[in-house]
Design a protein around this motif. Sequence first.
Motif, PDB file in Angstrom:
ATOM      1  N   UNK A  31      24.749 -10.157 -10.261  1.00  0.00           N
ATOM      2  CA  UNK A  31      25.968  -9.523 -10.764  1.00  0.00           C
ATOM      3  C   UNK A  31      26.565  -8.553  -9.737  1.00  0.00           C
ATOM      4  N   UNK A  32      27.476  -9.091  -8.935  1.00  0.00           N
ATOM      5  CA  UNK A  32      28.163  -8.273  -7.939  1.00  0.00           C
ATOM      6  C   UNK A  32      29.627  -8.660  -7.764  1.00  0.00           C
ATOM      7  N   UNK A  66      19.111 -11.853 -15.459  1.00  0.00           N
ATOM      8  CA  UNK A  66      20.182 -11.170 -14.742  1.00  0.00           C
ATOM      9  C   UNK A  66      19.570 -10.550 -13.487  1.00  0.00           C
ATOM     10  N   UNK A  67      20.023 -10.997 -12.319  1.00  0.00           N
ATOM     11  CA  UNK A  67      19.559 -10.414 -11.058  1.00  0.00           C
ATOM     12  C   UNK A  67      20.431  -9.196 -10.756  1.00  0.00           C
ATOM     13  N   UNK A  73      24.367  -6.867  -3.955  1.00  0.00           N
ATOM     14  CA  UNK A  73      24.658  -5.724  -4.830  1.00  0.00           C
ATOM     15  C   UNK A  73      24.564  -4.427  -4.036  1.00  0.00           C
ATOM     16  N   UNK A  74      23.519  -4.326  -3.212  1.00  0.00           N
ATOM     17  CA  UNK A  74      23.314  -3.118  -2.414  1.00  0.00           C
ATOM     18  C   UNK A  74      24.440  -2.927  -1.403  1.00  0.00           C
ATOM     19  N   UNK A  91      29.614  -5.506 -13.239  1.00  0.00           N
ATOM     20  CA  UNK A  91      29.796  -6.946 -13.067  1.00  0.00           C
ATOM     21  C   UNK A  91      29.021  -7.755 -14.103  1.00  0.00           C
ATOM     22  N   UNK A  92      27.939  -7.202 -14.639  1.00  0.00           N
ATOM     23  CA  UNK A  92      27.256  -7.885 -15.748  1.00  0.00           C
ATOM     24  C   UNK A  92      28.173  -7.926 -16.969  1.00  0.00           C
ATOM     25  N   UNK A  93      28.837  -6.833 -17.259  1.00  0.00           N
ATOM     26  CA  UNK A  93      29.753  -6.802 -18.402  1.00  0.00           C
ATOM     27  C   UNK A  93      30.905  -7.786 -18.207  1.00  0.00           C
ATOM     28  N   UNK A  94      31.409  -7.881 -16.967  1.00  0.00           N
ATOM     29  CA  UNK A  94      32.471  -8.855 -16.672  1.00  0.00           C
ATOM     30  C   UNK A  94      31.968 -10.289 -16.859  1.00  0.00           C
ATOM     31  N   UNK A  95      30.746 -10.542 -16.388  1.00  0.00           N
ATOM     32  CA  UNK A  95      30.155 -11.864 -16.546  1.00  0.00           C
ATOM     33  C   UNK A  95      30.007 -12.213 -18.033  1.00  0.00           C
TER      34      UNK A  95
END
Length: 457
Positions: A31-32, A66-67, A73-74, A91-95
């Motif tokens: 998630x990025x 979820x990675x 991400x870093x 980005x998890x919420x967007x996904x």
Amino acid sequence: MRLHNSYTNQIEQFETIEPNKVKMYVCGPTVYDNAHLGHARCYITWDVLYRYLKFKGYDVTYCRNVTDVDDKILKKADTEGKTPEEVSTYWYNKFSESMKALNNLKPDIEPFATKTLGEMIAINKDLINKGFAYEADGDVYFRVKQFPKYGYLSKQPIDQLESGARIEVGDLKEDPLDFALWKKDEKFGYKSPWGVGRPGWHIECSAMSRKHLGKTIDIHAGGADLIFPHHENEIAQSECANGCKFVNYWLHNGFVTINKEKMSKSLGNFLTIDDLLKTYDANTIRFFILTNHYRMPVEFSDESLAAASNGVKRMLNAKRTKIDETLDLTQLDEYKEFVNAMDEDLNTSKALAILFDLTNKANKDVPYAFTLLHKLATTLGFTFEKATLSEDELAGRLLEISAELGETFGSMDEIIEKRKQARAEKNWDIADKIRVALDNVGIVLKDSKEGTTWDLK
């Protein structure tokens, strides 16, 4: 039910570890950034498998990870001056929003890598103790040559892999083929027996799968791009740590291509799901993906999406009748044909052809057709809430209404006005005939303070 097992490259009879229970793991997003059409293809495909297994009566536990700790991400956190957690949470919420918009069911379990660090460290310890892994200046590596079956999934023998492998300057690996289980990282890392660091990507899935589903699972699925090295490495580290078979059935979906090239962020030729949904609805995107067999590449084009849009409208605009909950669908030939198609390695293109047959029958007033169409289409993840008519389809229904009422109508507005006039004149007979004529072609009028609108039943 028969499924293509990537490990054996054979279509095999599906047999579960526990009677009537399925443990299914799908590699989830890193998630990025925005999810794209390639992700849609992957997650719609396994959403359909999940739905179909439940349709068949299996008790399914679907785990999709979820990675949320990764180089990308870093890097984004560093660039934007944010914490890795802030980046991954956004980005998890967007996904999740994109998956919901595509009508994908939420997995039963959705573990985060950063919440499973203890299990990852435990597996690494086991691998070191058994001689399958070693520590080198804060890094931990897996000894690939200690696992003779390495390369079997990707059909790449070790000697072939070895010829193309290189050790980079400063690399502390014993062998160029060895891969990282843990990486030294004093800036963004976590405490471990080997110092501050973070997990390698591959160990994350092995740990999350083992924690939530057990040491041996029924199905592990993902995109074909994950076969090597990700899934190959998962097999090696899991089987060496656990001392048993990791996965019984490996399933992989094909790529989405543009101009014969794989759609990917690295090539810059991707379309985000959000952008796609501005032009096409979720049913159209799902239809486009399911028209092709899941293992085959899908070539994206506006023409193919337009064709999918027409196809899905035709299906979802079938003449509607009340759902008959008492109907024994299993005795119907179309039901059996649908099951036979899906049982043969998820032949969704054939399943869609059966749905079109039911659409035609629904339009010809075959009593059971719409009930069965609704049940089977829903099993593939289609929704019936927002059906629309193409211009040709609306024109066809207007002709039917005109013929029944003995008067020519060129638009729905003209029919609504005719009914309004009849009601104003208290000519209830005419108003009722209009209602019946509309009902016969699957159209209903809705009266409100703002006026009268129409919709499909």
